[in-house]
Design a protein around this motif. Structure first.
Motif, PDB file in Angstrom:
ATOM      1  N   LEU A   6       0.792  -1.759   0.053  1.00  0.00           N
ATOM      2  CA  LEU A   6       0.087  -0.121  -0.224  1.00  0.00           C
ATOM      3  C   LEU A   6       1.378   1.218   0.030  1.00  0.00           C
ATOM      4  CD1 LEU A   6      -1.394  -2.411   0.626  1.00  0.00           C
ATOM      5  CD2 LEU A   6      -3.385  -0.276   2.582  1.00  0.00           C
ATOM      6  N   LEU A   7       1.436   1.743  -0.935  1.00  0.00           N
ATOM      7  CA  LEU A   7       1.592   2.920  -0.837  1.00  0.00           C
ATOM      8  C   LEU A   7       1.160   4.149  -1.247  1.00  0.00           C
ATOM      9  CD1 LEU A   7       3.370   2.349  -4.597  1.00  0.00           C
ATOM     10  CD2 LEU A   7       4.570   1.666  -2.296  1.00  0.00           C
ATOM     11  N   ILE A   8       1.876   4.857  -0.294  1.00  0.00           N
ATOM     12  CA  ILE A   8       0.598   6.749   0.850  1.00  0.00           C
ATOM     13  C   ILE A   8       0.990   7.814  -0.180  1.00  0.00           C
ATOM     14  CG2 ILE A   8      -0.027   7.182   2.331  1.00  0.00           C
ATOM     15  CD1 ILE A   8       0.412   5.228   4.315  1.00  0.00           C
ATOM     16  N   TYR A   9       0.339   8.417  -1.260  1.00  0.00           N
ATOM     17  CA  TYR A   9       0.871   9.378  -1.564  1.00  0.00           C
ATOM     18  C   TYR A   9      -0.197  10.820  -0.920  1.00  0.00           C
ATOM     19  CZ  TYR A   9       3.149   6.928  -5.285  1.00  0.00           C
ATOM     20  OH  TYR A   9       3.749   5.841  -5.024  1.00  0.00           O
ATOM     21  N   GLY A  44       5.811  -1.959   6.473  1.00  0.00           N
ATOM     22  CA  GLY A  44       5.759  -0.487   6.484  1.00  0.00           C
ATOM     23  C   GLY A  44       6.721   0.477   7.350  1.00  0.00           C
ATOM     24  N   GLN A  45       6.415   2.034   6.818  1.00  0.00           N
ATOM     25  CA  GLN A  45       7.061   2.793   7.214  1.00  0.00           C
ATOM     26  C   GLN A  45       6.693   4.143   6.294  1.00  0.00           C
ATOM     27  OE1 GLN A  45      10.441   2.634   9.615  1.00  0.00           O
ATOM     28  NE2 GLN A  45       9.769   1.298   9.832  1.00  0.00           N
ATOM     29  N   GLU A  46       7.186   5.497   7.911  1.00  0.00           N
ATOM     30  CA  GLU A  46       7.019   7.101   7.612  1.00  0.00           C
ATOM     31  C   GLU A  46       7.911   6.989   6.692  1.00  0.00           C
ATOM     32  OE1 GLU A  46       5.409  10.956   9.047  1.00  0.00           O
ATOM     33  OE2 GLU A  46       5.701   9.403  10.327  1.00  0.00           O
ATOM     34  N   LEU A  47       8.103   7.754   5.441  1.00  0.00           N
ATOM     35  CA  LEU A  47       8.902   8.145   4.999  1.00  0.00           C
ATOM     36  C   LEU A  47       9.296   9.355   5.206  1.00  0.00           C
ATOM     37  CD1 LEU A  47       8.864   6.870   1.502  1.00  0.00           C
ATOM     38  CD2 LEU A  47       9.679   5.518   3.561  1.00  0.00           C
ATOM     39  N   GLU A  48      10.599  10.202   4.924  1.00  0.00           N
ATOM     40  CA  GLU A  48      10.976  10.955   5.494  1.00  0.00           C
ATOM     41  C   GLU A  48      10.195  12.664   3.643  1.00  0.00           C
ATOM     42  OE1 GLU A  48      12.831  13.329   7.177  1.00  0.00           O
ATOM     43  OE2 GLU A  48      13.386  11.499   8.919  1.00  0.00           O
ATOM     44  N   LEU A  73       5.573  10.324  -2.506  1.00  0.00           N
ATOM     45  CA  LEU A  73       5.587   9.339  -1.975  1.00  0.00           C
ATOM     46  C   LEU A  73       5.490   9.431   0.233  1.00  0.00           C
ATOM     47  CD1 LEU A  73       4.681   5.928  -1.770  1.00  0.00           C
ATOM     48  CD2 LEU A  73       7.757   5.437  -1.759  1.00  0.00           C
ATOM     49  N   GLY A  74       4.806   8.899   0.589  1.00  0.00           N
ATOM     50  CA  GLY A  74       4.874   9.704   2.008  1.00  0.00           C
ATOM     51  C   GLY A  74       4.856   8.816   3.055  1.00  0.00           C
ATOM     52  N   GLY A  75       4.920   7.049   2.717  1.00  0.00           N
ATOM     53  CA  GLY A  75       4.837   6.138   3.566  1.00  0.00           C
ATOM     54  C   GLY A  75       4.452   5.030   2.952  1.00  0.00           C
ATOM     55  N   PHE A  76       4.318   3.219   3.284  1.00  0.00           N
ATOM     56  CA  PHE A  76       4.398   2.263   3.083  1.00  0.00           C
ATOM     57  C   PHE A  76       3.468   1.229   3.837  1.00  0.00           C
ATOM     58  CE2 PHE A  76       8.271   1.933   3.359  1.00  0.00           C
ATOM     59  CZ  PHE A  76       8.465  -0.204   3.590  1.00  0.00           C
ATOM     60  N   TYR A  77       2.519   0.665   3.706  1.00  0.00           N
ATOM     61  CA  TYR A  77       3.017  -1.346   4.895  1.00  0.00           C
ATOM     62  C   TYR A  77       2.526  -2.215   3.370  1.00  0.00           C
ATOM     63  CZ  TYR A  77       0.527   1.906   7.904  1.00  0.00           C
ATOM     64  OH  TYR A  77       0.429   2.392   9.224  1.00  0.00           O
ATOM     65  N   MET A  78       3.354  -3.201   4.013  1.00  0.00           N
ATOM     66  CA  MET A  78       3.314  -4.138   3.580  1.00  0.00           C
ATOM     67  C   MET A  78       2.376  -4.978   3.988  1.00  0.00           C
ATOM     68  SD  MET A  78       4.749  -6.128   0.543  1.00  0.00           S
ATOM     69  CE  MET A  78       5.966  -5.234   0.429  1.00  0.00           C
ATOM     70  N   LEU A  79       1.353  -5.945   3.320  1.00  0.00           N
ATOM     71  CA  LEU A  79      -0.097  -6.796   3.724  1.00  0.00           C
ATOM     72  C   LEU A  79       0.438  -8.388   3.197  1.00  0.00           C
ATOM     73  CD1 LEU A  79      -2.953  -4.185   4.165  1.00  0.00           C
ATOM     74  CD2 LEU A  79      -1.220  -4.860   5.887  1.00  0.00           C
ATOM     75  N   ALA A  99      -8.902  11.986   2.765  1.00  0.00           N
ATOM     76  CA  ALA A  99      -7.616  13.163   3.096  1.00  0.00           C
ATOM     77  C   ALA A  99      -8.192  13.873   1.226  1.00  0.00           C
ATOM     78  CB  ALA A  99      -6.497  12.951   2.981  1.00  0.00           C
ATOM     79  N   GLY A 100      -8.232  15.318   1.042  1.00  0.00           N
ATOM     80  CA  GLY A 100      -8.576  15.536  -0.774  1.00  0.00           C
ATOM     81  C   GLY A 100      -7.149  15.893  -1.221  1.00  0.00           C
ATOM     82  N   HIS A 101      -5.649  15.330  -0.229  1.00  0.00           N
ATOM     83  CA  HIS A 101      -4.742  15.702  -1.363  1.00  0.00           C
ATOM     84  C   HIS A 101      -4.433  14.375  -1.456  1.00  0.00           C
ATOM     85  CE1 HIS A 101      -2.380  15.161   2.097  1.00  0.00           C
ATOM     86  NE2 HIS A 101      -3.275  15.775   3.084  1.00  0.00           N
ATOM     87  N   SER A 102      -4.763  13.278  -1.242  1.00  0.00           N
ATOM     88  CA  SER A 102      -3.654  11.999  -0.766  1.00  0.00           C
ATOM     89  C   SER A 102      -4.471  10.900  -1.145  1.00  0.00           C
ATOM     90  CB  SER A 102      -3.299  11.960   0.273  1.00  0.00           C
ATOM     91  OG  SER A 102      -4.219  12.130   1.576  1.00  0.00           O
ATOM     92  N   GLY A 103      -3.946   9.087  -1.636  1.00  0.00           N
ATOM     93  CA  GLY A 103      -4.551   8.374  -2.002  1.00  0.00           C
ATOM     94  C   GLY A 103      -4.141   7.199  -1.685  1.00  0.00           C
ATOM     95  N   VAL A 104      -4.255   6.054  -1.536  1.00  0.00           N
ATOM     96  CA  VAL A 104      -3.754   5.030  -1.254  1.00  0.00           C
ATOM     97  C   VAL A 104      -3.576   4.380  -2.314  1.00  0.00           C
ATOM     98  CG1 VAL A 104      -3.377   3.023   0.346  1.00  0.00           C
ATOM     99  CG2 VAL A 104      -4.224   4.928   0.653  1.00  0.00           C
ATOM    100  N   GLU A 105      -2.285   3.742  -3.617  1.00  0.00           N
ATOM    101  CA  GLU A 105      -2.094   2.665  -4.602  1.00  0.00           C
ATOM    102  C   GLU A 105      -2.056   1.263  -3.841  1.00  0.00           C
ATOM    103  OE1 GLU A 105       0.977   1.737  -8.123  1.00  0.00           O
ATOM    104  OE2 GLU A 105       1.058   3.846  -7.384  1.00  0.00           O
TER     105      GLU A 105
END
Length: 113
Positions: A6-9, A44-48, A73-79, A99-105
Protein backbone atom coordinates in the motif's frame (compact mmCIF):
# COMPACT_ATOMS: atom_id res chain seq x y z
CA UNK A 1 -0.50 -16.00 0.92
CA UNK A 2 -0.40 -13.07 -1.56
CA UNK A 3 1.44 -9.89 -0.57
CA UNK A 4 0.37 -6.34 -1.34
CA UNK A 5 2.12 -3.01 -0.94
CA UNK A 6 0.00 0.00 0.00
CA UNK A 7 1.76 3.14 -1.24
CA UNK A 8 0.55 6.27 0.52
CA UNK A 9 0.73 9.44 -1.58
CA UNK A 10 -0.17 12.99 -0.70
CA UNK A 11 0.81 16.62 -0.64
CA UNK A 12 3.74 16.83 1.76
CA UNK A 13 3.07 20.54 2.36
CA UNK A 14 -0.37 19.66 3.70
CA UNK A 15 1.03 16.86 5.88
CA UNK A 16 3.63 19.29 7.28
CA UNK A 17 0.90 21.87 7.98
CA UNK A 18 -1.07 19.54 10.27
CA UNK A 19 -1.66 20.93 13.74
CA UNK A 20 -0.56 18.89 16.74
CA UNK A 21 -4.18 17.80 17.24
CA UNK A 22 -4.58 16.84 13.57
CA UNK A 23 -1.28 14.90 13.69
CA UNK A 24 -2.49 12.98 16.76
CA UNK A 25 -5.75 12.10 14.99
CA UNK A 26 -3.83 11.08 11.86
CA UNK A 27 -1.46 8.88 13.87
CA UNK A 28 -4.41 7.38 15.78
CA UNK A 29 -6.08 6.45 12.48
CA UNK A 30 -2.91 4.65 11.41
CA UNK A 31 -2.83 2.84 14.77
CA UNK A 32 -6.46 1.78 14.19
CA UNK A 33 -5.48 0.48 10.73
CA UNK A 34 -2.57 -1.52 12.18
CA UNK A 35 -4.81 -2.91 14.93
CA UNK A 36 -7.47 -3.97 12.40
CA UNK A 37 -4.89 -5.49 10.05
CA UNK A 38 -3.10 -7.32 12.86
CA UNK A 39 -0.48 -9.80 11.71
CA UNK A 40 -1.37 -9.13 8.07
CA UNK A 41 0.96 -6.11 8.34
CA UNK A 42 4.41 -7.51 7.60
CA UNK A 43 6.18 -4.19 7.15
CA UNK A 44 5.85 -0.50 6.57
CA UNK A 45 7.34 2.87 7.36
CA UNK A 46 6.66 6.58 7.17
CA UNK A 47 9.15 8.20 4.81
CA UNK A 48 11.03 11.47 5.17
CA UNK A 49 9.49 14.35 3.13
CA UNK A 50 10.20 14.21 -0.60
CA UNK A 51 12.71 17.10 -0.57
CA UNK A 52 14.98 14.73 1.39
CA UNK A 53 14.86 12.14 -1.39
CA UNK A 54 17.70 11.38 -3.77
CA UNK A 55 16.96 10.19 -7.30
CA UNK A 56 19.38 8.13 -9.36
CA UNK A 57 18.85 7.71 -13.10
CA UNK A 58 21.67 6.23 -15.10
CA UNK A 59 24.79 7.90 -13.77
CA UNK A 60 23.03 11.13 -12.72
CA UNK A 61 22.16 11.75 -9.08
CA UNK A 62 19.84 14.60 -8.10
CA UNK A 63 18.33 15.88 -4.89
CA UNK A 64 14.62 15.50 -4.36
CA UNK A 65 12.05 13.51 -6.29
CA UNK A 66 12.56 13.12 -10.01
CA UNK A 67 9.09 14.25 -11.03
CA UNK A 68 7.64 17.65 -10.29
CA UNK A 69 4.36 16.81 -8.63
CA UNK A 70 2.31 17.80 -5.60
CA UNK A 71 1.74 14.19 -4.61
CA UNK A 72 4.75 12.49 -3.10
CA UNK A 73 5.23 9.05 -1.59
CA UNK A 74 4.90 9.52 2.16
CA UNK A 75 4.96 5.96 3.41
CA UNK A 76 3.96 2.39 2.79
CA UNK A 77 2.62 -0.78 4.34
CA UNK A 78 3.32 -4.34 3.24
CA UNK A 79 0.43 -6.72 3.87
CA UNK A 80 -0.18 -10.43 3.48
CA UNK A 81 -3.84 -11.03 2.76
CA UNK A 82 -6.11 -13.62 1.22
CA UNK A 83 -7.08 -11.38 -1.68
CA UNK A 84 -7.45 -7.82 -2.93
CA UNK A 85 -10.92 -7.48 -1.39
CA UNK A 86 -9.45 -8.02 2.08
CA UNK A 87 -6.77 -5.40 1.40
CA UNK A 88 -9.32 -2.90 0.07
CA UNK A 89 -11.45 -3.27 3.20
CA UNK A 90 -8.44 -2.55 5.41
CA UNK A 91 -7.07 0.27 3.23
CA UNK A 92 -10.34 2.18 3.61
CA UNK A 93 -9.32 2.72 7.26
CA UNK A 94 -6.29 4.80 6.28
CA UNK A 95 -6.83 8.55 6.73
CA UNK A 96 -5.18 9.29 3.38
CA UNK A 97 -8.11 7.63 1.58
CA UNK A 98 -10.47 10.32 2.94
CA UNK A 99 -8.16 13.35 2.66
CA UNK A 100 -8.64 15.48 -0.43
CA UNK A 101 -4.92 15.75 -1.18
CA UNK A 102 -3.86 12.13 -0.86
CA UNK A 103 -4.59 8.55 -1.78
CA UNK A 104 -3.41 4.97 -1.46
CA UNK A 105 -2.13 2.88 -4.33
CA UNK A 106 -2.36 -0.90 -3.82
CA UNK A 107 0.11 -3.02 -5.75
CA UNK A 108 0.37 -6.82 -5.68
CA UNK A 109 3.91 -8.04 -5.01
CA UNK A 110 5.45 -10.36 -7.59
CA UNK A 111 6.67 -13.53 -5.95
CA UNK A 112 9.68 -14.97 -7.78
CA UNK A 113 10.42 -18.69 -7.43
Amino acid sequence: MPKYTLLIYGDSAQWEALTVEQRRAHDAAHADFRDAAGDRVIGGQELEPSPNATTLRGSVTSDGPFLETKEALGGFYMLEAADLDEVLALAKLLPEVQAGHSGVEIRPVVEHP
